[in-house]
Design a protein around this motif. Structure first.
Motif, PDB file in Angstrom:
ATOM      1  N   TYR A 220     -68.637 -17.600  24.501  1.00 17.03           N
ATOM      2  CA  TYR A 220     -68.106 -18.215  23.291  1.00 17.03           C
ATOM      3  C   TYR A 220     -68.020 -17.309  22.065  1.00 17.03           C
ATOM      4  N   ASP A 221     -68.360 -16.038  22.205  1.00 14.32           N
ATOM      5  CA  ASP A 221     -68.337 -15.152  21.035  1.00 14.32           C
ATOM      6  C   ASP A 221     -67.520 -13.900  21.341  1.00 14.32           C
ATOM      7  N   PRO A 222     -66.344 -13.759  20.711  1.00 19.01           N
ATOM      8  CA  PRO A 222     -65.525 -12.570  20.969  1.00 19.01           C
ATOM      9  C   PRO A 222     -66.175 -11.274  20.482  1.00 19.01           C
ATOM     10  N   HIS A 223     -67.228 -11.370  19.677  1.00 24.36           N
ATOM     11  CA  HIS A 223     -67.951 -10.181  19.201  1.00 24.36           C
ATOM     12  C   HIS A 223     -69.127  -9.818  20.102  1.00 24.36           C
ATOM     13  N   TYR A 224     -69.225 -10.481  21.246  1.00 29.49           N
ATOM     14  CA  TYR A 224     -70.339 -10.284  22.167  1.00 29.49           C
ATOM     15  C   TYR A 224     -70.608  -8.808  22.454  1.00 29.49           C
ATOM     16  N   GLU A 225     -69.579  -8.044  22.712  1.00 31.52           N
ATOM     17  CA  GLU A 225     -69.771  -6.639  23.086  1.00 31.52           C
ATOM     18  C   GLU A 225     -69.923  -5.717  21.875  1.00 31.52           C
ATOM     19  N   LEU A 226     -69.751  -6.233  20.664  1.00 30.03           N
ATOM     20  CA  LEU A 226     -69.779  -5.374  19.478  1.00 30.03           C
ATOM     21  C   LEU A 226     -71.161  -5.229  18.858  1.00 30.03           C
ATOM     22  N   ILE A 227     -72.023  -6.227  19.046  1.00 29.84           N
ATOM     23  CA  ILE A 227     -73.362  -6.172  18.443  1.00 29.84           C
ATOM     24  C   ILE A 227     -74.316  -7.073  19.216  1.00 29.84           C
ATOM     25  N   THR A 228     -75.561  -6.652  19.267  1.00 27.58           N
ATOM     26  CA  THR A 228     -76.639  -7.414  19.888  1.00 27.58           C
ATOM     27  C   THR A 228     -76.929  -8.655  19.037  1.00 27.58           C
ATOM     28  N   PRO A 229     -77.404  -9.755  19.636  1.00 24.47           N
ATOM     29  CA  PRO A 229     -77.793 -10.917  18.826  1.00 24.47           C
ATOM     30  C   PRO A 229     -78.769 -10.494  17.723  1.00 24.47           C
TER      31      PRO A 229
ATOM     32  N   ASN B 124     -65.612 -22.272  12.521  1.00 24.87           N
ATOM     33  CA  ASN B 124     -66.060 -22.905  13.765  1.00 24.87           C
ATOM     34  C   ASN B 124     -67.075 -22.031  14.494  1.00 24.87           C
ATOM     35  N   ALA B 125     -68.099 -21.614  13.780  1.00 24.94           N
ATOM     36  CA  ALA B 125     -69.183 -20.822  14.370  1.00 24.94           C
ATOM     37  C   ALA B 125     -70.361 -21.734  14.688  1.00 24.94           C
ATOM     38  N   LEU B 126     -71.049 -21.419  15.770  1.00 25.48           N
ATOM     39  CA  LEU B 126     -72.283 -22.107  16.148  1.00 25.48           C
ATOM     40  C   LEU B 126     -73.409 -21.090  16.131  1.00 25.48           C
ATOM     41  N   TYR B 127     -74.610 -21.547  15.798  1.00 24.85           N
ATOM     42  CA  TYR B 127     -75.722 -20.614  15.691  1.00 24.85           C
ATOM     43  C   TYR B 127     -77.050 -21.305  15.925  1.00 24.85           C
ATOM     44  N   PHE B 128     -78.053 -20.465  16.271  1.00 25.77           N
ATOM     45  CA  PHE B 128     -79.432 -20.921  16.286  1.00 25.77           C
ATOM     46  C   PHE B 128     -79.924 -20.867  14.848  1.00 25.77           C
ATOM     47  N   LYS B 129     -80.328 -21.997  14.315  1.00 32.57           N
ATOM     48  CA  LYS B 129     -80.836 -22.046  12.940  1.00 32.57           C
ATOM     49  C   LYS B 129     -82.249 -21.481  12.908  1.00 32.57           C
ATOM     50  N   ILE B 130     -82.473 -20.546  11.997  1.00 26.38           N
ATOM     51  CA  ILE B 130     -83.801 -19.962  11.786  1.00 26.38           C
ATOM     52  C   ILE B 130     -84.380 -20.597  10.523  1.00 26.38           C
ATOM     53  N   GLU B 131     -85.516 -21.233  10.663  1.00 21.04           N
ATOM     54  CA  GLU B 131     -86.150 -21.854   9.499  1.00 21.04           C
ATOM     55  C   GLU B 131     -86.558 -20.767   8.508  1.00 21.04           C
TER      56      GLU B 131
ATOM     57  N   GLN C  30     -68.314 -18.197  18.051  1.00 20.94           N
ATOM     58  CA  GLN C  30     -67.450 -18.141  16.871  1.00 20.94           C
ATOM     59  C   GLN C  30     -65.997 -18.053  17.288  1.00 20.94           C
ATOM     60  N   LYS C  31     -65.142 -18.348  16.316  1.00 21.77           N
ATOM     61  CA  LYS C  31     -63.679 -18.323  16.517  1.00 21.77           C
ATOM     62  C   LYS C  31     -63.246 -19.302  17.602  1.00 21.77           C
ATOM     63  N   LEU C  32     -63.908 -20.456  17.668  1.00 24.41           N
ATOM     64  CA  LEU C  32     -63.562 -21.499  18.626  1.00 24.41           C
ATOM     65  C   LEU C  32     -62.439 -22.366  18.057  1.00 24.41           C
ATOM     66  N   SER C  33     -61.619 -22.942  18.933  1.00 26.92           N
ATOM     67  CA  SER C  33     -60.641 -23.930  18.479  1.00 26.92           C
ATOM     68  C   SER C  33     -61.413 -25.171  18.034  1.00 26.92           C
ATOM     69  N   ASP C  34     -60.766 -26.057  17.292  1.00 28.29           N
ATOM     70  CA  ASP C  34     -61.445 -27.265  16.813  1.00 28.29           C
ATOM     71  C   ASP C  34     -61.977 -28.105  17.976  1.00 28.29           C
ATOM     72  N   SER C  35     -61.167 -28.276  19.018  1.00 27.27           N
ATOM     73  CA  SER C  35     -61.607 -29.117  20.142  1.00 27.27           C
ATOM     74  C   SER C  35     -62.724 -28.431  20.935  1.00 27.27           C
ATOM     75  N   GLU C  36     -62.593 -27.116  21.149  1.00 27.24           N
ATOM     76  CA  GLU C  36     -63.641 -26.383  21.861  1.00 27.24           C
ATOM     77  C   GLU C  36     -64.940 -26.418  21.051  1.00 27.24           C
ATOM     78  N   HIS C  37     -64.842 -26.249  19.730  1.00 25.76           N
ATOM     79  CA  HIS C  37     -66.013 -26.300  18.853  1.00 25.76           C
ATOM     80  C   HIS C  37     -66.733 -27.639  19.006  1.00 25.76           C
ATOM     81  N   ALA C  38     -65.983 -28.727  18.933  1.00 29.47           N
ATOM     82  CA  ALA C  38     -66.594 -30.059  19.028  1.00 29.47           C
ATOM     83  C   ALA C  38     -67.279 -30.243  20.379  1.00 29.47           C
TER      84      ALA C  38
END
Length: 172
Positions: free
Chosen positions: A24-33, A80-87, A120-128
Motif C-alpha cells: 500500500y505504499d509506493p515509497h516502500y523501496e525509498l525509505i525504511t519505516p 489518503n495516508a494510513l499510519y501507526f499512531k505514536i502516542e 499512502q496515495k490510495l484511491s478513496d475507495s481503496e483507502h476506505a
C-alpha cells in the motif's frame, strides 16, 4: 541536497509496517519505516556540517524516548495516508521542539503528529476499505528509541543515513 531527520523503530515494528507498506505504499523501496522528526529541507555541504554538529549537541541534551504505537489512523481528508499512531511522550515532543530551533530552520508548517506511515496515495475507495480492515486489526507496540538519524536523499529518490546521533540526555 535534500535532508531530513528521522527515528527508526525496531526491526519487529519495521517488519510489521513493511507487511502493509509492500502493498500500500509506493515509497516502500525509498525509505525504511520511520518516524519523521524533521521533514525534508535543503542544505549545502557547509550547512549540513554545521547542522550535524548541532544535532550532536541536541542528542546530548535529549533523552531516549518510549514510543507506543496504539492504533491505525489516517490523515484523511487532507491525504489518503494510513499510519501507526505514536502516542506523544514528553521526551519525544521535547526532541521535536529542539530539532526545530531557528538554527535548524524554525518550526514546521504543520502540527507534529508522531506516526509511522503504512499506506499512502490510495484511491478513496481503496483507502476506505484498507482503513476499515487495519483499524479492526489494531496495533499495540511499545519500545524505546535511543538514536536519531540525519538522512539525505539520493538522485533516485531513496533516502540514506548521513549520520547517526545517540540520545543521551547527559547535558539536560
Amino acid at each position: 541536497m535534500k535532508y531530513g531527520i528521522a527515528a527508526f523503530p525496531s526491526k519487529k515494528l519495521q517488519d510489521l509496517a513493511n507487511s502493509y507498506r509492500k502493498r500500500y505504499d509506493p515509497h516502500y523501496e525509498l525509505i525504511t519505516p520511520h518516524i519523521t522528526l524533521k521533514g525534508p529541507f535543503e542544505a549545502d555541504d557547509s550547512e549540513v556540517k554545521a547542522m550535524a554538529e548541532e544535532l550532536g549537541n541536541i542528542a546530548k541534551r535529549q533523552k531516549p524516548f518510549r514510543i507506543h504505537a496504539t492504533r491505525v489512523s489516517t490523515f484523511t481528508p487532507v491525504t489518503n495516508a494510513l499510519y501507526f499512531k505514536i502516542e506523544p511522550s514528553k521526551e519525544l515532543m521535547d526532541l521535536h521542539e529542539d530539532l526545530h530551533s531557528d538554527f535548524l530552520g524554525g518550526m514546521p508548517d504543520h502540527p507534529f503528529v508522531p506516526h509511522i506511515t503504512i499506506a499512502q496515495k490510495l484511491s478513496d475507495s481503496e483507502h476506505a476499505d484498507v482503513y476499515g480492515q487495519l483499524k479492526m486489526a489494531g496495533i499495540d507496540h511499545e519500545e524505546t528509541i535511543d538514536r536519531v538519524h540525519l538522512l539525505y536523499q539520493l538522485e533516485d529518490g531513496s533516502w540514506t543515513v548521513y549520520d547517526t546521533f545517540r540520545l543521551s540526555g547527559d547535558e539536560a
